[in-house]
Design an enzyme around this catalytic site. Structure first.
Site, mmCIF file in Angstrom:
data_model
loop_
_atom_site.group_PDB
_atom_site.id
_atom_site.type_symbol
_atom_site.label_atom_id
_atom_site.label_comp_id
_atom_site.label_asym_id
_atom_site.label_seq_id
_atom_site.Cartn_x
_atom_site.Cartn_y
_atom_site.Cartn_z
ATOM 1 N N GLU A 65 0.841 -1.262 0.022
ATOM 2 C CA GLU A 65 0.073 0.002 -0.111
ATOM 3 C C GLU A 65 0.823 1.086 -0.069
ATOM 4 O O GLU A 65 2.010 1.082 0.327
ATOM 5 C CB GLU A 65 -0.958 -0.015 1.273
ATOM 6 C CG GLU A 65 -2.232 -0.914 0.887
ATOM 7 C CD GLU A 65 -2.992 -0.613 1.939
ATOM 8 O OE1 GLU A 65 -2.518 -0.333 3.251
ATOM 9 O OE2 GLU A 65 -4.280 -0.930 1.941
ATOM 10 N N ARG B 58 -1.537 10.444 1.223
ATOM 11 C CA ARG B 58 -2.845 10.696 1.176
ATOM 12 C C ARG B 58 -3.429 12.093 1.219
ATOM 13 O O ARG B 58 -4.254 12.787 0.419
ATOM 14 C CB ARG B 58 -3.308 10.098 2.287
ATOM 15 C CG ARG B 58 -3.929 8.674 2.057
ATOM 16 C CD ARG B 58 -4.538 7.906 3.315
ATOM 17 N NE ARG B 58 -4.666 6.666 2.738
ATOM 18 C CZ ARG B 58 -4.994 5.649 3.985
ATOM 19 N NH1 ARG B 58 -5.491 6.134 5.084
ATOM 20 N NH2 ARG B 58 -5.289 4.293 3.455
ATOM 21 N N HIS C 34 -11.360 10.444 7.868
ATOM 22 C CA HIS C 34 -11.172 8.982 7.880
ATOM 23 C C HIS C 34 -10.710 8.609 9.111
ATOM 24 O O HIS C 34 -11.175 7.528 9.599
ATOM 25 C CB HIS C 34 -10.254 8.341 6.563
ATOM 26 C CG HIS C 34 -10.119 7.337 6.487
ATOM 27 N ND1 HIS C 34 -11.114 6.495 6.366
ATOM 28 C CD2 HIS C 34 -8.923 6.483 6.418
ATOM 29 C CE1 HIS C 34 -10.666 5.245 6.227
ATOM 30 N NE2 HIS C 34 -9.545 5.043 6.218
ATOM 31 N N ARG D 132 -0.901 8.561 9.665
ATOM 32 C CA ARG D 132 -0.801 7.248 10.075
ATOM 33 C C ARG D 132 -0.278 6.456 8.583
ATOM 34 O O ARG D 132 -0.698 6.866 7.631
ATOM 35 C CB ARG D 132 -2.259 6.673 10.386
ATOM 36 C CG ARG D 132 -2.450 5.296 10.282
ATOM 37 C CD ARG D 132 -3.793 4.835 10.436
ATOM 38 N NE ARG D 132 -4.805 5.035 9.479
ATOM 39 C CZ ARG D 132 -5.346 4.424 8.514
ATOM 40 N NH1 ARG D 132 -5.226 3.115 9.055
ATOM 41 N NH2 ARG D 132 -6.115 4.767 7.737
ATOM 42 N N HIS E 187 -9.362 10.688 4.059
ATOM 43 C CA HIS E 187 -9.113 9.793 2.723
ATOM 44 C C HIS E 187 -9.314 10.658 1.378
ATOM 45 O O HIS E 187 -10.545 11.159 1.246
ATOM 46 C CB HIS E 187 -10.186 8.366 2.880
ATOM 47 C CG HIS E 187 -9.267 7.454 2.049
ATOM 48 N ND1 HIS E 187 -9.410 7.261 0.908
ATOM 49 C CD2 HIS E 187 -8.657 6.324 2.489
ATOM 50 C CE1 HIS E 187 -8.928 6.409 0.256
ATOM 51 N NE2 HIS E 187 -8.415 5.754 1.275
HETATM 52 C C1 LIG Z 1 -13.926 2.683 5.704
HETATM 53 C C2 LIG Z 1 -12.639 2.566 6.376
HETATM 54 C C3 LIG Z 1 -11.585 1.842 6.075
HETATM 55 C C4 LIG Z 1 -10.618 1.528 6.753
HETATM 56 N N1 LIG Z 1 -9.547 0.449 6.315
HETATM 57 C C5 LIG Z 1 -8.482 0.439 7.163
HETATM 58 C C6 LIG Z 1 -7.675 -0.752 6.841
HETATM 59 O O1 LIG Z 1 -7.695 -1.477 5.618
HETATM 60 N N2 LIG Z 1 -6.553 -0.880 7.619
HETATM 61 C C7 LIG Z 1 -6.435 -0.474 8.928
HETATM 62 O O2 LIG Z 1 -5.457 -0.577 9.401
HETATM 63 N N3 LIG Z 1 -7.324 0.591 9.026
HETATM 64 C C8 LIG Z 1 -8.190 0.930 8.457
HETATM 65 N N4 LIG Z 1 -9.047 1.702 8.836
HETATM 66 C C9 LIG Z 1 -8.974 2.190 10.152
HETATM 67 C C10 LIG Z 1 -9.574 1.216 11.053
HETATM 68 O O3 LIG Z 1 -10.652 0.488 10.528
HETATM 69 C C11 LIG Z 1 -10.047 1.773 12.435
HETATM 70 O O4 LIG Z 1 -8.837 2.590 13.054
HETATM 71 C C12 LIG Z 1 -10.036 0.666 13.629
HETATM 72 O O5 LIG Z 1 -11.172 -0.257 13.044
HETATM 73 C C13 LIG Z 1 -10.687 1.164 14.780
HETATM 74 O O6 LIG Z 1 -10.840 0.276 15.641
HETATM 75 P P1 LIG Z 1 -11.334 0.423 17.246
HETATM 76 O O7 LIG Z 1 -11.504 -0.858 17.739
HETATM 77 O O8 LIG Z 1 -10.354 1.584 17.819
HETATM 78 O O9 LIG Z 1 -12.743 1.227 17.025
HETATM 79 P P2 LIG Z 1 -13.869 0.833 16.018
HETATM 80 O O10 LIG Z 1 -13.884 -0.187 15.228
HETATM 81 O O11 LIG Z 1 -14.446 2.326 15.827
HETATM 82 O O12 LIG Z 1 -15.193 0.380 17.200
HETATM 83 C C14 LIG Z 1 -15.593 1.440 18.376
HETATM 84 C C15 LIG Z 1 -16.456 0.578 19.241
HETATM 85 O O13 LIG Z 1 -16.907 1.526 20.403
HETATM 86 C C16 LIG Z 1 -18.126 1.396 20.632
HETATM 87 N N5 LIG Z 1 -18.641 2.797 21.327
HETATM 88 C C17 LIG Z 1 -18.102 3.906 20.949
HETATM 89 N N6 LIG Z 1 -18.873 4.927 21.593
HETATM 90 C C18 LIG Z 1 -19.371 4.322 22.559
HETATM 91 C C19 LIG Z 1 -20.022 4.589 24.086
HETATM 92 N N7 LIG Z 1 -19.921 5.658 24.441
HETATM 93 N N8 LIG Z 1 -20.640 3.324 24.817
HETATM 94 C C20 LIG Z 1 -20.281 2.071 24.318
HETATM 95 N N9 LIG Z 1 -19.749 1.870 23.164
HETATM 96 C C21 LIG Z 1 -19.353 2.871 22.395
HETATM 97 C C22 LIG Z 1 -18.758 1.448 19.107
HETATM 98 O O14 LIG Z 1 -20.105 1.048 19.033
HETATM 99 C C23 LIG Z 1 -17.784 0.418 18.623
HETATM 100 O O15 LIG Z 1 -18.278 -1.022 18.951
HETATM 101 C C24 LIG Z 1 -10.582 2.012 8.169
HETATM 102 C C25 LIG Z 1 -11.321 2.862 8.413
HETATM 103 C C26 LIG Z 1 -12.695 3.213 7.710
HETATM 104 C C27 LIG Z 1 -13.599 4.072 8.244
#
Ligand SMILES: Cc1cc2nc3c(=O)[nH]c(=O)nc-3n(C[C@H](O)[C@H](O)[C@H](O)COP(=O)(O)OP(=O)(O)OC[C@H]3O[C@@H](n4cnc5c(N)ncnc54)[C@H](O)[C@@H]3O)c2cc1C
Length: 541
Positions: free
Chosen positions: A127, A288, A349, A384, A242
């Site tokens: 990538e 990006r 993003h 990032r 993005h």
């Molecule tokens: C479209 C897209 C494509 C991406 N592609 C990539 C990729 O290919 N590779 C990569 O490394 N990263 C990628 N990213 C970034 C990556 O997906 C995210 O940074 C990562 O998934 C975040 O994971 P997380 O567990 O920290 O949070 P999230 O996956 O966002 O999970 C957050 C959780 O917290 C919960 N929550 C939030 N607030 C509260 C609250 N007050 N009370 C209770 N629950 C709450 C939500 O319901 C959810 O369950 C992408 C992001 C997007 C949007």
């Protein structure tokens, strides 16, 4: 000053439920950390929507880790540091690149399936800004596969209880120690969830902006909760936009992965002209932020709202095989990626900054941890490297688990009592206020920033602070208050950083300034905003 909690609360009056560890969030960070902690302790997972809804579910490209013999942690380290534009913590990056491969093996043990080549070896893609092939993926739906596998493991695990559709409003602290969380149940009732450790895994804050690739849940709750609890918040001025999100009437800003440009797709303005050669020698595969700003510039020049992404040189079979999810999604709106130019524009993003943690994910508030996009471990610096966020979540999730498991139970219970006597909530429809905030953030704290715009934006944001002193009860109000908090923190940090670095671009300070600004901006509810000097290791106001 923002009050300590969003609610008047007397903890002794709330029903109390005890567990060993609370994990707030069910993206990769929450699911993985829960599974690791559950090897020795009881875990309660709180998620404000279903267990399956998160940013993670939408991750397309994949997860970065050193798997190939031709790759090395040194190369991964170097690529990450370069992307981070001088603000990465080298120690945190070392943790990521050395512990990432073991983390990926663990994901596989939990049942995640990554694509393989015909010879059985894992298929590794390249990538933007990676010097080696190190991205494991499952088609273009890697995040969904990870969530599937981890959620299935969670459901089988008798040490884990899941409270979905439950909303965490605040964490409970006393004398700098966290004792659990105040959670709103689906029927609106409150409960005090008490535990020896609380891990915020609440993801990012894309919903701060009018256009975002993030789902509705990404409202920055964890950052606001931690800030109110006295945790340090770091580097929140750095937001990655993005460059290519679908921009089509009636469609959400669905991400069209960088990998599409990796396969040779070119960008054209609405006149059909390919334009990236005017902006960067790497053309469509430039960093990006550069591609995103080039698109904005073309949009302004041509008085349009989008540019086109053109992958029409590829056959339908190839496009369908390589990008099945993107292909199908575009087709729903009558766009065939293999024969139509697809309209795209930049969208918010990813948040590089967040809750400042040490190398074991612990914040300055004892027993309060942060993992995943909500945290600022120092891995990402000012920008990032693609696919590093999923790896960061598992590597630090494991470290958090080790520390949580070793923690003794707290010796006392909190007597948490906050009584401000709050007024009635604002009458203006909350949905309208949220939209206004999103438009304001896009205009004044988006891809291109300047002092006048941000001062104006800050003034507008401050008009809403009465929401903190209102008797809120609905989730929409809590989310708005959290968005407002993160917006204020972001605007203040972006205004203070008088340079351009990584994802932060100031047209009034277009150069990177390492002499003055090789620093983190750290914010704290009581101490305000400070600069942490990376060179001398000191914090100056
Ligand atoms: C479209 C897209 C494509 C991406 N592609 C990539 C990729 O290919 N590779 C990569 O490394 N990263 C990628 N990213 C970034 C990556 O997906 C995210 O940074 C990562 O998934 C975040 O994971 P997380 O567990 O920290 O949070 P999230 O996956 O966002 O999970 C957050 C959780 O917290 C919960 N929550 C939030 N607030 C509260 C609250 N007050 N009370 C209770 N629950 C709450 C939500 O319901 C959810 O369950 C992408 C992001 C997007 C949007």
């Amino acid at each position: 000053m923002i009050p300590r909690t969003l609610l008047d609360v007397h903890i002794e009056n709330l029903p109390r439920v005890d567990t060993d560890c609370i994990v707030i969030g069910s993206g990769i960070a929450g699911l993985y950390t829960s599974l690791k902690i559950a090897e020795k302790c009881r875990v309660t997972v709180v998620a404000k929507k279903s267990l399956l809804e998160s940013n993670t579910k939408y991750a397309q490209g994949g997860i970065a880790a050193v798997i190939s013999d031709e790759d090395s942690p040194l190369y991964h380290r170097q690529d990450t540091l370069i992307a981070g534009a001088g603000l990465c913590s080298a120690d945190a990056v070392d943790v990521l690149v050395h512990e990432g491969p073991e983390g990926v093996q663990e994901l596989i043990r939990f049942g995640t399936q990554f694509d393989r080549e015909a010879d059985g070896e894992y298929s590794l893609t390249m990538e933007g800004a990676h010097s080696q092939r190190r991205i494991l993926h499952q088609g273009d739906a890697t995040g969904a596969e990870i969530v599937r596998a981890l959620a299935e493991s969670i459901r089988r695990n008798t040490n884990i209880e899941v409270l979905d559709e439950h909303f965490c409003i605040d964490v409970v602290t006393e004398d700098g120690v966290c004792y659990g969380a105040i959670v709103q149940k689906p029927d609106g009732e409150l409960m005090f969830l008490a535990a020896k450790a609380t891990v915020l895994c609440t993801g990012g804050a894309g919903q701060l902006f009018r256009y975002t690739t993030n789902p509705e849940i990404a409202t920055g709750d964890g950052i606001a909760i931690a800030y109110r609890a006295g945790a340090y918040i770091q580097d929140v001025e750095f937001v990655q936009f993005h460059p290519t999100a679908l921009t089509y009437p009636g469609a959400p800003r669905f991400l069209i992965s960088e990998a599409v440009r990796g396969e040779g797709a070119v960008l054209r303005n609405i006149r059909g002209e390919r334009f990236m050669e005017r902006y960067h020698p790497q053309l469509e595969l430039a960093p990006r932020d550069i591609v995103a700003r080039a698109i904005v510039s073309e949009i302004e020049l041509t008085k349009s709202t989008f540019v086109y992404l053109d992958l029409t040189h590829e056959s339908q079979e190839t496009v369908k095989a390589r990008f099945p999810t993107i292909y199908e999604f575009c087709l729903r709106y009558g766009l065939d990626l293999s024969s139509d130019w697809v309209p795209v524009a930049p969208a918010a993003h990813y948040m590089m900054g967040g809750i400042k943690t040490d190398l074991h994910g612990e914040t300055n508030v004892k027993r309060l941890f942060a993992c995943g996009e909500v945290s600022s471990t120092g891995v990402h610096g000012a920008n990032r490297l693609a696919s590093n966020s999923l790896s960061e979540a598992i590597v630090f999730g494991k470290r958090i688990a080790e520390r949580v498991i070793a923690l003794p139970s707290p010796e006392r219970s909190p007597v948490f009592h906050i009584e401000l006597g709050r007024a009635d909530p604002p009458t203006q429809a909350i949905i309208e206020k949220r939209l206004k905030l999103q438009k304001l953030m896009l205009r004044h704290a988006g891809l291109v920033r300047n002092e006048n715009g941000m001062k104006k934006g800050l003034g507008e944001l401050r008009k809403h602070v009465n929401v903190y002193y209102a008797a809120l009860s609905s989730r929409e109000h809590f989310e708005f208050a959290n968005l407002l908090t993160v917006a204020l923190l972001m605007m203040m940090a972006a205004l203070r950083r008088e340079e351009s670095r990584g994802a932060h671009f100031r047209e009034d300070f277009p150069e990177r300034d390492d002499v003055v600004w090789k620093k983190h901006i750290v914010q704290h509810r009581e101490f305000g905003l400070a600069e942490e000097d990376l060179i001398h290791g000191t914090i100056v106001d």
